[in-house]
Design an enzyme around this catalytic site. Sequence first.
Site, short mmCIF file in Angstrom:
data_model
loop_
_atom_site.label_atom_id
_atom_site.label_comp_id
_atom_site.label_asym_id
_atom_site.label_seq_id
_atom_site.Cartn_x
_atom_site.Cartn_y
_atom_site.Cartn_z
CB CYS A 43 10.56 -6.62 -0.39
SG CYS A 43 10.72 -7.67 -1.82
CE LYS A 52 8.24 -15.91 -0.69
NZ LYS A 52 7.53 -14.83 -0.01
N GLY A 181 -1.14 -18.09 13.04
CA GLY A 181 -1.56 -17.33 11.88
C GLY A 181 -1.26 -18.09 10.59
N GLY A 272 0.19 -10.76 11.19
CA GLY A 272 -0.01 -9.52 10.44
C GLY A 272 1.02 -8.46 10.80
NE ARG A 273 5.46 -6.64 7.44
CZ ARG A 273 6.66 -6.74 7.98
NH1 ARG A 273 6.99 -7.81 8.67
NH2 ARG A 273 7.55 -5.78 7.84
CG HIS A 450 1.18 -30.58 -25.09
ND1 HIS A 450 0.54 -31.01 -23.96
CD2 HIS A 450 1.83 -31.66 -25.61
CE1 HIS A 450 0.77 -32.30 -23.79
NE2 HIS A 450 1.55 -32.72 -24.78
C1 FAD Z 1 8.24 -12.75 5.68
C2 FAD Z 1 7.64 -11.87 4.62
C3 FAD Z 1 7.49 -12.34 3.34
C4 FAD Z 1 6.94 -11.53 2.36
N1 FAD Z 1 6.81 -12.04 1.11
C5 FAD Z 1 6.26 -11.28 0.15
C6 FAD Z 1 6.15 -11.76 -1.17
O1 FAD Z 1 6.57 -12.88 -1.48
N2 FAD Z 1 5.60 -10.96 -2.12
C7 FAD Z 1 5.14 -9.71 -1.81
O2 FAD Z 1 4.63 -9.03 -2.70
N3 FAD Z 1 5.23 -9.22 -0.57
C8 FAD Z 1 5.79 -9.97 0.42
N4 FAD Z 1 5.93 -9.46 1.67
C9 FAD Z 1 5.43 -8.09 1.94
C10 FAD Z 1 6.41 -7.03 1.41
O3 FAD Z 1 7.68 -7.28 1.95
C11 FAD Z 1 5.92 -5.64 1.78
O4 FAD Z 1 4.60 -5.48 1.33
C12 FAD Z 1 6.78 -4.56 1.15
O5 FAD Z 1 8.10 -4.70 1.58
C13 FAD Z 1 6.25 -3.17 1.50
O6 FAD Z 1 7.09 -2.21 0.97
P1 FAD Z 1 7.16 -0.74 1.57
O7 FAD Z 1 8.09 0.01 0.69
O8 FAD Z 1 5.81 -0.19 1.78
O9 FAD Z 1 7.78 -0.89 3.05
P2 FAD Z 1 9.06 -1.62 3.60
O10 FAD Z 1 9.59 -2.61 2.65
O11 FAD Z 1 8.73 -2.04 4.97
O12 FAD Z 1 10.17 -0.46 3.63
C14 FAD Z 1 10.09 0.62 4.50
C15 FAD Z 1 11.49 1.16 4.69
O13 FAD Z 1 11.40 2.39 5.39
C16 FAD Z 1 12.47 2.48 6.32
N5 FAD Z 1 12.06 3.43 7.34
C17 FAD Z 1 10.99 3.35 8.16
N6 FAD Z 1 10.88 4.47 8.91
C18 FAD Z 1 11.91 5.27 8.54
C19 FAD Z 1 12.32 6.57 8.93
N7 FAD Z 1 11.64 7.29 9.82
N8 FAD Z 1 13.43 7.08 8.35
C20 FAD Z 1 14.14 6.37 7.42
N9 FAD Z 1 13.78 5.16 7.00
C21 FAD Z 1 12.67 4.61 7.54
C22 FAD Z 1 12.60 1.04 6.81
O14 FAD Z 1 13.89 0.84 7.36
C23 FAD Z 1 12.36 0.25 5.55
O15 FAD Z 1 13.56 -0.02 4.87
C24 FAD Z 1 6.51 -10.22 2.68
C25 FAD Z 1 6.68 -9.73 3.97
C26 FAD Z 1 7.24 -10.54 4.94
C27 FAD Z 1 7.41 -9.99 6.32
#
Ligand code: FAD
Length: 471
Positions: A43, A52, A181, A272-273, A450
């Site tokens: 994020c 953004k 996509g 997708g991811r 308004h």
């Molecule tokens: C271009 C883009 C735009 C987006 N815009 C939006 C938006 O506007 N609004 C919204 O709600 N969502 C948005 N998203 C989605 C959002 O970013 C994700 O849903 C969110 O970041 C998920 O959070 P998370 O904590 O699950 O994982 P992540 O944010 O992916 O964090 C996982 C963390 O774990 C760390 N990690 C992984 N494996 C290990 C390990 N073995 N040891 C130590 N560290 C590790 C990684 O380095 C990472 O920092 C967007 C995504 C993208 C790609």
Amino acid sequence: MPASYDVVVIGAGTGGYVAAIRAAQLGKKVAVVEKQKSLGGTCLIWGCIPTKALLEHAHALKIVQNADEWGIAIPYGAPAIDMRQVHARKDKIVTGLTKGIEFLFKKNKIDWIKGTAALAGKGRVDIVEGEKQALQAAEIIVATGSSPRGVPGIEIDRKRIITSDEAIHLQEVPKSLVILGSGAVGVEFASIFRRFGSEVTIIELLPRLVPIEDEAVSAELEKAFKRQGIRSLTNTKVTRAVATATGVDIEAQGPDGKPQKLAADILLVATGRGPVTTGLGAETLGIAMEKGFIKVDSLYRTSVAGVSAIGDVIAIDGRVHPQLAHVSSAEGILVAERLAGKDVRPLNYDHVPGCTYCDPEIGSVGLTEAAAKKQGYDVRVGTFPFGVLGRAKMAGETDGFVKIVADTKYDEVLGVHMIGPRSTELVGEAVLALRLECTVEELVKTIHAHPTFSEAIGEASHAAHGAAIHM
Ligand SMILES: Cc1cc2nc3c(=O)[nH]c(=O)nc-3n(C[C@H](O)[C@H](O)[C@H](O)COP(=O)(O)OP(=O)(O)OC[C@H]3O[C@@H](n4cnc5c(N)ncnc54)[C@H](O)[C@@H]3O)c2cc1C
């Protein structure tokens, strides 16, 4: 002796860092293992925040490009985007926010262990890269997130054929950009680079753009994109893409089955991811998985006691799990509270707001008209266009509408779908309406100030009762 914690969180994205803060607030001794150089995950580093920020630049450029209309004199020729300054400003915002999380960790006495973590047995986390050590944990929360997923047969070289991770760092505006996509990521980059000056084509396999949104929203976006000069190829499959020295050669098959060729400077694959679990050791520990995602129950317990998982890396209840920052944070708070012995209830995924920050913006929550009909509701719909709203006219943002989907029998609001100015903000009212099981009547009786954009919600609810005032 390994350092010992009540809770060890793996991953400091919006899921992990929020879970850590909540657990610390509730008196737990917490460590977070993060392998990136800064906190905040997808994020903050590649996702919500930097995209953004670029969209705000695109919006600023749009205003300046229409300077005549706004009565602003620009003496020295046509305005242009300065990518160096765009990135400098975006990076400053990102750094400020990641440093903010560091501050919150210090404030809440959370240890940030810098490195890559692996699950190494009951209650044990090994740091296998970085600050190598073993940690003992009463509870482990896996929040390792997701990374861009490719398409079989298309090699991502990260120069000509790229993902959103590279798109966010493009130092030059490509002359032509094809985006594969049309989910949130695809259409947001389409809006950014079209406004910056690229020729943009968006290719979608399904029959419409933003396919998870209400059909009327998809149709409105396609119309708006057409007006802006963004080409949309729906029902189209990319069959081949090859990077060359100067660009990308793309072959696709359209709805008529005929092959067509496209060429672009850059191909952005936004399809997708997938989950990040490589090297984590989840399977070795015996954690049940589902198509590579970590399987959890409605309170985010994995199949192994003492290990929970949240955010983009999970599969829950056999349904599509929304990969959104606010969802991961809500899950993080819930898990932390469960681990602290609080009475917690499963989240209602029907009430998750979806926000897409393309131009025009999309905000939606709840059932689409088609989904409500499919579920057997006798559906009543009210729609109000932004085009007749005073505030929208003042802002020069008149595309789009608010659409309310309601149940005729009990008048309950089932879904709200909007495309147009400030929709990603306006959706907040709609989320609350669904959460409180509001009727359309209650929205009608709610006084909307308004002149505001929110009047479109009030008017759409009047329309659902067959009597919009300004239409
Ligand atoms: C271009 C883009 C735009 C987006 N815009 C939006 C938006 O506007 N609004 C919204 O709600 N969502 C948005 N998203 C989605 C959002 O970013 C994700 O849903 C969110 O970041 C998920 O959070 P998370 O904590 O699950 O994982 P992540 O944010 O992916 O964090 C996982 C963390 O774990 C760390 N990690 C992984 N494996 C290990 C390990 N073995 N040891 C130590 N560290 C590790 C990684 O380095 C990472 O920092 C967007 C995504 C993208 C790609």
